[in-house]
Write an enzyme that holds these catalytic residues in place. Structure first.
Site, PDB file in Angstrom:
ATOM      1  N   LYS A 261      22.931  65.549  35.786  1.00  0.00           N
ATOM      2  CA  LYS A 261      23.571  65.819  34.482  1.00  0.00           C
ATOM      3  C   LYS A 261      22.499  65.740  33.399  1.00  0.00           C
ATOM      4  CE  LYS A 261      25.774  62.229  35.666  1.00  0.00           C
ATOM      5  NZ  LYS A 261      26.538  60.981  35.649  1.00  0.00           N
TER       6      LYS A 261
ATOM      7  N   ASP B 277      29.430  57.444  30.207  1.00  0.00           N
ATOM      8  CA  ASP B 277      29.007  56.463  29.209  1.00  0.00           C
ATOM      9  C   ASP B 277      27.790  56.907  28.419  1.00  0.00           C
ATOM     10  OD1 ASP B 277      27.468  55.942  31.772  1.00  0.00           O
ATOM     11  OD2 ASP B 277      26.369  54.671  30.368  1.00  0.00           O
TER      12      ASP B 277
ATOM     13  N   ASP C 268      27.198  54.715  37.191  1.00  0.00           N
ATOM     14  CA  ASP C 268      26.539  53.615  36.467  1.00  0.00           C
ATOM     15  C   ASP C 268      27.015  53.604  35.013  1.00  0.00           C
ATOM     16  OD1 ASP C 268      23.320  54.139  38.103  1.00  0.00           O
ATOM     17  OD2 ASP C 268      25.062  52.956  38.701  1.00  0.00           O
TER      18      ASP C 268
ATOM     19  N   ASP D  78      31.284  59.666  35.939  1.00  0.00           N
ATOM     20  CA  ASP D  78      29.963  59.063  36.039  1.00  0.00           C
ATOM     21  C   ASP D  78      30.153  57.704  36.738  1.00  0.00           C
ATOM     22  OD1 ASP D  78      27.261  58.313  35.424  1.00  0.00           O
ATOM     23  OD2 ASP D  78      28.103  57.059  33.842  1.00  0.00           O
TER      24      ASP D  78
HETATM   25  O1  LIG Z   1      17.706  56.494  35.644  1.00  0.00           O
HETATM   26  C1  LIG Z   1      18.636  56.900  36.340  1.00  0.00           C
HETATM   27  O2  LIG Z   1      18.467  57.436  37.435  1.00  0.00           O
HETATM   28  C2  LIG Z   1      20.014  56.793  35.734  1.00  0.00           C
HETATM   29  O3  LIG Z   1      20.064  55.879  34.719  1.00  0.00           O
HETATM   30  C3  LIG Z   1      21.125  56.321  36.614  1.00  0.00           C
HETATM   31  O4  LIG Z   1      20.872  56.393  37.887  1.00  0.00           O
HETATM   32  C4  LIG Z   1      22.352  57.018  36.105  1.00  0.00           C
HETATM   33  O5  LIG Z   1      23.358  57.024  37.045  1.00  0.00           O
HETATM   34  P1  LIG Z   1      24.823  57.582  36.575  1.00  0.00           P
HETATM   35  O6  LIG Z   1      25.108  56.882  35.268  1.00  0.00           O
HETATM   36  O7  LIG Z   1      24.690  59.064  36.412  1.00  0.00           O
HETATM   37  O8  LIG Z   1      25.740  57.145  37.697  1.00  0.00           O
END
Ligand SMILES: O=C(O)[C@H](O)[C@H](O)COP(=O)(O)O
Length: 304
Positions: free
Chosen positions: A228, A253, A29, A27
């Site tokens: 996901k 996370d 973010d 992942d």
């Molecule tokens: O709201 C969103 O799109 C998600 O919080 C965010 O983009 C998640 O990104 P990831 O943790 O899958 O990289």
């Protein structure tokens, strides 16, 4: 359900855990960074895994950026990565629309509720689209708009899909246009439906929040999502990278997207990282629904 193994500070435990896998799905973010702030020693940790011959794939639900945009972000932060190692929810949705759904033209145009990342990936797959970052839609709805939307004047007759993702520019006008397309038979799909976005070491409304008004108005529950924990995304990733799921680990996370994605995908293991959304109490609690195989305080703890 067995308790997850806490690996921070446990060098032997880390070595044994890493030896079980050839592929790590990461992942982004909340694991590699929070917004534009990269967590400590991320490049060193990824280099360590590469030096052990591991295949890395960056799997992000963030639909605001294309794979090329992510490659630029990796380069800017000094994180070693190739564009083909990035697999985002915009790419996942565009591939599904172009290569699996394959609506016959001309009613295969997509009305986008989201940012440039979605537009770039649709373009790369040759899928026609409208909406998205169109500046003419970044305005208040006017009295004459109601009639012009209701009678179709403001609508494109070729739209057959509404695709919603994280939209930093949501408004009543765009939501109304999307709603009318769906009322006229357009399919509602989502890149992802995350509730929150980890940013600036805090949390903000996520993709699922930015499309919540539309979902409430349509009244048919959440749209099919290609981020996901959707297994459509896992199948697409496996199709592209041809990995052995039993020798693959998901690192994330967020329990209800990242870890659930790995569990539902029957991967060999999952590793939770505590620098993002989920807290250890969430998966250590009695009767916790989603429990990772192991967890660390931060990704760089894998350096032992
Ligand atoms: O709201 C969103 O799109 C998600 O919080 C965010 O983009 C998640 O990104 P990831 O943790 O899958 O990289």
């Amino acid at each position: 359900m067995s308790q997850p193994k806490y690996l921070t500070g446990d060098k032997a435990g880390i070595d044994e855990f890493l030896s079980r896998f050839d592929v790590f799905l990461f992942d982004c973010d909340g694991v590699l960074w929070s917004g534009d702030h990269m967590f400590d020693n991320v490049p060193q940790t990824l280099e360590m895994l590469r030096s052990k011959g591991k295949q890395l794939v960056f799997v992000t639900n963030n639909s605001t950026k294309s794979r090329a945009d992510y490659k630029k972000k990796f380069d800017k932060l000094g994180i070693p990565a190739k564009v083909d190692e990035v697999f985002g929810s915009s790419y996942s949705a565009a591939v599904y629309i172009a290569r699996i759904l394959k609506l016959p033209g001309p009613k295969n145009k997509v009305f986008v509720l989201g940012e440039s990342g979605i537009e770039q990936e649709l373009e790369a797959e040759g899928v026609p689209y409208c909406g998205g970052t169109d500046p003419s839609l970044r305005r208040d709805i006017e009295p004459e708009d109601f009639a012009n939307i209701a009678n179709g004047t403001l609508l494109d007759p070729d739209v057959g899909i509404v695709l919603s993702g994280l939209d930093f520019h949501m408004n009543y006008l765009k939501t109304s246009i999307a709603f009318q397309y769906i009322q006229r038979g357009a399919l509602h799909l989502a890149t992802n439906i995350d509730s929150t976005l980890p940013m600036a070491h805090s949390f903000f409304p996520g993709a699922g929040a930015s499309s919540a008004a539309l979902v409430k108005a349509v009244g048919k529950g959440e749209p099919t999502s290609f981020g996901k924990p959707s297994q459509a995304m896992m199948d697409a990733i496996e199709g592209k990278f041809q990995f052995d799921r039993s020798r693959t680990c998901m690192i994330g996370d967020r329990l209800n997207t990242d870890i659930q994605f790995g569990i539902d995908g029957k991967l060999g293991g999952t590793l939770a990282v505590l620098t993002g959304v989920s807290k250890k109490e969430d998966f250590l609690a009695e009767g916790a629904k989603t429990v990772p195989s192991a967890y660390v305080d931060a990704l760089s703890d894998l350096l032992g």
